[in-house]
Scaffold this motif. Sequence first.
Motif, PDB file in Angstrom:
ATOM      1  N   SER A  21       4.944  -9.591   1.582  1.00 21.83           N
ATOM      2  CA  SER A  21       3.813  -8.685   1.779  1.00 21.83           C
ATOM      3  C   SER A  21       3.390  -8.581   3.238  1.00 21.83           C
ATOM      4  CB  SER A  21       2.611  -9.172   0.945  1.00 21.83           C
ATOM      5  OG  SER A  21       2.120 -10.403   1.435  1.00 21.83           O
ATOM      6  N   THR A  70      -3.481 -10.831  -6.064  1.00 16.91           N
ATOM      7  CA  THR A  70      -4.652 -10.041  -5.655  1.00 16.91           C
ATOM      8  C   THR A  70      -4.137  -8.827  -4.902  1.00 16.91           C
ATOM      9  OG1 THR A  70      -5.968 -12.065  -5.435  1.00 16.91           O
ATOM     10  CG2 THR A  70      -6.830 -10.059  -4.399  1.00 16.91           C
ATOM     11  N   ASP A  76       3.208  -4.440   1.012  1.00 18.56           N
ATOM     12  CA  ASP A  76       1.982  -4.309   1.798  1.00 18.56           C
ATOM     13  C   ASP A  76       0.767  -3.964   0.961  1.00 18.56           C
ATOM     14  OD1 ASP A  76       2.721  -1.771   1.134  1.00 18.56           O
ATOM     15  OD2 ASP A  76       2.744  -0.983   3.187  1.00 18.56           O
ATOM     16  N   GLN A  77       0.981  -3.737  -0.352  1.00 19.78           N
ATOM     17  CA  GLN A  77      -0.143  -3.463  -1.248  1.00 19.78           C
ATOM     18  C   GLN A  77      -0.590  -4.718  -2.003  1.00 19.78           C
ATOM     19  OE1 GLN A  77       2.227  -0.004  -2.795  1.00 19.78           O
ATOM     20  NE2 GLN A  77       0.232   0.985  -2.935  1.00 19.78           N
ATOM     21  N   ALA A  91      -2.483  -8.230  -1.479  1.00 20.37           N
ATOM     22  CA  ALA A  91      -3.364  -8.921  -0.536  1.00 20.37           C
ATOM     23  C   ALA A  91      -3.096 -10.420  -0.507  1.00 20.37           C
ATOM     24  CB  ALA A  91      -4.830  -8.658  -0.890  1.00 20.37           C
ATOM     25  N   THR A 133      -4.470  -4.912  -2.960  1.00 18.48           N
ATOM     26  CA  THR A 133      -5.361  -4.104  -2.129  1.00 18.48           C
ATOM     27  C   THR A 133      -5.956  -2.989  -2.994  1.00 18.48           C
ATOM     28  OG1 THR A 133      -3.592  -2.584  -1.497  1.00 18.48           O
ATOM     29  CG2 THR A 133      -3.892  -4.554  -0.118  1.00 18.48           C
ATOM     30  N   ASP A 134      -6.930  -2.266  -2.459  1.00 17.70           N
ATOM     31  CA  ASP A 134      -7.536  -1.167  -3.234  1.00 17.70           C
ATOM     32  C   ASP A 134      -6.483  -0.142  -3.638  1.00 17.70           C
ATOM     33  OD1 ASP A 134      -9.954  -2.384  -2.956  1.00 17.70           O
ATOM     34  OD2 ASP A 134     -10.610  -1.162  -1.244  1.00 17.70           O
ATOM     35  N   GLU A 135      -5.622   0.215  -2.691  1.00 18.69           N
ATOM     36  CA  GLU A 135      -4.563   1.180  -2.991  1.00 18.69           C
ATOM     37  C   GLU A 135      -3.607   0.620  -4.033  1.00 18.69           C
ATOM     38  OE1 GLU A 135      -0.858   3.500  -0.733  1.00 18.69           O
ATOM     39  OE2 GLU A 135      -2.186   2.152   0.392  1.00 18.69           O
TER      40      GLU A 135
END
Length: 627
Positions: A128, A62, A38-39, A41, A64-66
């Motif tokens: 993801s 790509t 899930d991290q 994108a 995620t921010d986290e």
Amino acid sequence: MHVEIPGVTDASKILEELGNPGSLEFQLSDGTVFMTGDQVADAQAATTTDQYGNKQYVVQLTLTDEGAKTFGEVTSENVGKALPIVYDGEVISYPTVQEAITGGTAQISGQSTFEEAQTLATQIRIGSLSLQLSELESSVVGAQLGSQAISSSLKAAAIGLVIVMVFMIIVYAVPGVAAALALAIYTALVIATLYLFEITLTLPGIAGIILSIGMAVDANVIIFARIREEIASGKSVITAMKNGFHKAMSAILDGNITTLIAAIVLMGLGSGTVKGFAYTLMIGIILSMFTALVVTRWILYSFYWLGMRDEKFYGRAKERKTINFLQKRYVFFAISIAVIAAGFIGMGVHKASGQNSLNYGLDFMGGTSTTADFGKEYTIEDIENDIIPVVKEVTGDSNIQANKVEGTTQITIKTRTLSKEERDDLNNKLADSFDVDESTITFQSISSTISGEMRADAVKAVIISTICMLIYIWFRFKDIRFGASAIIALIHDVLVVLTVYALMRISVGNTFIACMLTIIGYSVNDTIVIFDRIRENLALKHGKQTREDLMEVANRSLTQTLSRSINTSITTFIMVFMLFLLGVASIREFALPLMAGMICGAYSSICIATELWYVMKVHLGKNKITE
């Protein structure tokens, strides 16, 4: 999403079968998970070049921010180390960290092809997804073919079998009785096998059984024709029987093995209805060979030892004047080209007028599903006779499927995609004709049941099975021209049946694939028998062969096998015709193009395949005949 799976009563079982997307984990070399799917994108395949200009296939990640923050920290501490990517418990990539990655994007290199990079990117994207399936709605639909359809089909099959048995007895006397008994045993064995292995019987499955019955009869016809020829040559009855079975063996084995190869490939590579067809066809072929070569032989010898030893009980082949089929070869070619061209022209005209080139059914195109509460129980037969004609008035199209919703008085009706005006019109028709409460009527858009993947699987399976048949015929007949002409004749039959679908606007649905597969199996088997006789007659020719010799052999072989070709076509046609005559609408829609295919298959075996072989033998190849 609306999921409808006939026969499944518990939606939780559907969810269990479908499952949920597998988990994606990024791990340290010791197996510790530092990041989950899930991290991520996005993940896409790409092509890059290295510093030397060499092409590389990579996956662009790509985060995620986290994920970018976590990935930056971990890669900074593990430069030079491997960080495996694990999907659903299985390592799908084992990249090594070249440098700290802190910008939120990363590349996974090392894939040998772009397709490999696409596969890895797809797995990462699926892993993801934060998705869980839950039951929103479920319903159990009844059978599309009701008790009347089943009983009428069984009645048609029984009547067809009896007619075939009577035909065999009239034409072949005592051997015909043996064939009738063997056919009864064969039918019992097929039914027992289907029951024991719990094989679901569908329309494509019925097609496979019909084809195998035709081949079972064909094997007997070949044997009896050979016995009559041996008696005509002066052999005693018992010697004629022994020689007849021996000489018929190669044609029976080659014809059945060629079709069996197709069935095995279709079973391995096909899906859905293609697999169902392949299973029943394979069972039918194996059992038909057993009954023809073992059961018929045993029964025939029993009759002989019981006292039926006079040749009048078995018949004597008549000397027939050789028919010059090859003299008309270009006329046959022109007729075939004209018919096939008419089909393509018809498809083009329909396309130009804004319609589909073929009348694609719901299985291919999807449409509108209408569910209504009729307030009382309707049988499948009532639905077909009373409700479907009313729906047809609205749609102007016979491509309609209807099912009962089990445990309720609701009926689901599937049609082509309906406009707002047509849906309103259907509402009014159902209310006026059947007192349906309009508030119970719901509409849903439905997708095709035959996916692009299933169609691709069917096409791939047919192409590979055709190649395998070509190789087998080439190997057995020691000449690729036999195989090439058989395959071209097969393609000819498929295109002619396609013409029937196009010009008669028969719905192209689930049964279309089964019909085409049946024609392929039938056509090849018919052609092989004629080629076997050509091979035998060529072996009797010594010395250098001229074009006249070749033409004489081809015409004589066609004449010698003509009665067998006609009789086999008649018996197989009878089975399909009875289904057309006595079956319900969906059965008739399936039987009509199948009958056209049977006629075309007989025509191409006699008038196209051998003529093509002669043309190739004269004009193509290193050992072509020039004189």
